[in-house]
Design a protein around this motif. Structure first.
Motif: not given
Length: 429
Positions: A206-217
């Motif tokens: 998220d480019q506003e909060s800079w929170k990230s969420t990881l996805y894996i196969p």
């Protein structure tokens, strides 16, 4: 009275334009909102008010624009008013619309564009630069964006015209006839997807909060006809150098996405523009000039260094005596037999060299003066006498004018001196 009002408005705008305070920010932001609302690029005040006013709502700037047009007054704005393109061959969507579609359809299409939060055609596309996103075609789900758009409520007829516009701008099957090129900066989407080179990790940022969420196969390694499925881990992850590409995804379920396509991240993807020589060269027009470029690293080592230059025909070599790094470039030009020759090759070599000094150099000046030594008196003469009128039958006049135009825009003070060539052929005692 109208002319006096315009004069006062111009005086007020000159007083606050570019001033880094509250009033200055308001003036600038209001203009940027007009730019996004109309969907047009650059200086709107240079356009015909009568033709394009239907795209703007009633504001102070619209009245100001009308007065400028009525009294035939030209108002120049600084070049920073052009929003940076996100990809090579990117274009502004509404510019394509007003160029190809009837004026009676502009307002409805523009209303849908604002609803979908689109400014550039790159925002229509997946990372492959070919395929228009399904959500864009349907016209139902806007793409969250860092750019702030006015609120709109389009009609069903607006959506039909939107799809017509998409087909005109792209193709009947919603695919770009000429694919978009490499990325020049981080996309304007609010949520940007990154993927590692081994494709084992997919990260939404998220480019506003800079929170990230990881996805894996997905655990079963499921791969659909559309692409590999990735499941949300519910965890965040730091952005590391392993993430080498932007990614496009389609939503399968609340916690699963399907990888659609990827594209390499530019060497330095920032909102401030390219920060290395190679990234800057990639952002220049006419990329055929750089097909023969052979550069150590990304070129950052020679941005502000004193370099030793050797020019030969249509090529150059730049060698840094401090860090011992090397850059080589060459180009070829197809002309007619009466035009091509050794002298034109010398001019092409000089043109390549000055392009390094004029276009790609980054940051704020002042820059140190650069002395260019050349064994061709023609190149030296035109470099020194860049403002002197050319002869009526000047040979290679097209290339000389281009050479002079680049010198005139060069941010670096450049001087030319003559040296005798082929001195290695002479023996000394």
């Amino acid at each position: 009275m109208a002319l006096e009002k315009l004069a006062m408005s111009l005086s007020w705008l000159q007083m606050f334009w570019g001033v880094p305070d509250g009033a200055g920010h308001v003036v600038r932001e209001a203009y940027e909102r007009l730019q996004i609302e109309t969907g047009l690029e650059g200086n709107i005040f240079l356009r015909s008010y009568k033709r394009f006013c239907i795209l703007a709502s009633h504001t102070w700037y619209k009245i100001f624009w009308e007065y400028l047009d009525h009294f035939n007054i030209t108002l120049e704005l600084d070049e920073t008013m052009v929003v940076p393109h996100a990809r090579e061959r990117d274009r502004v969507f509404m510019e394509e619309v007003v160029r190809t579609l009837d004026r009676s359809e502009w307002v409805a299409i523009n209303r849908m564009r604002k609803k979908m939060k689109i400014y550039f055609i790159s925002q229509l596309s997946h990372c492959d630069g070919l395929t228009v996103r399904d959500s864009v075609v349907s016209g139902i789900s806007p793409i969250p964006s860092l750019i702030e758009f006015p609120h709109e409520e389009p009609t069903i007829q607006d959506r039909r015209l939107w799809q017509k516009a998409l087909r005109v701008v792209t193709s009947p099957n919603y695919r770009f006839q000429i694919p978009l090129g490499y990325t020049l900066r981080i996309p304007y989407d609010l949520h940007v997807w990154y993927i590692t080179s081994d494709r084992e990790r997919l990260l939404q940022v998220d480019q506003e909060s800079w929170k990230s969420t990881l996805y894996i196969p997905s655990q079963n390694g499921r791969r659909t006809r559309s692409g590999t499925a990735y499941s949300c881990t519910g965890h965040s992850s730091d952005m590391t150098a392993d993430y080498t590409q932007f990614a496009s995804v389609t939503t399968a379920t609340d916690n699963t996405v399907i990888l659609h396509s990827t594209i390499d991240i530019p060497i330095t993807a920032t909102t401030e523009g390219p920060q290395t020589l190679l990234a800057a060269i990639r952002a220049l027009p006419n990329q055929s000039l750089w097909h023969g470029l052979d550069l150590d690293g990304n070129g950052s080592w020679m941005l502000y260094e004193h370099v030793d230059r050797s020019v030969s025909s249509a090529g150059l070599i730049i060698f840094c005596t401090r860090c011992r790094r090397l850059a080589k470039a060459s180009c070829a030009e197809r002309t007619v037999p009466g035009t091509a020759g050794i002298y034109r090759g010398e001019l092409l070599g000089g043109l390549l060299l000055i392009k390094y000094a004029a276009g790609p150099l980054l940051g704020n000046g002042p820059f140190p003066a650069v002395e260019i030594a050349c064994d061709n008196m023609g190149v030296v003469g035109h470099g020194k006498n860049r403002h002197k009128p050319l002869k009526d039958k000047q040979k290679q006049a097209d290339l000389i004018r281009f050479f002079r135009a680049i010198l005139a825009k060069c941010a670096v003070p450049v001087t030319y001196v003559h040296v005798y060539g082929h001195q290695d052929d002479k023996q000394t005692n």
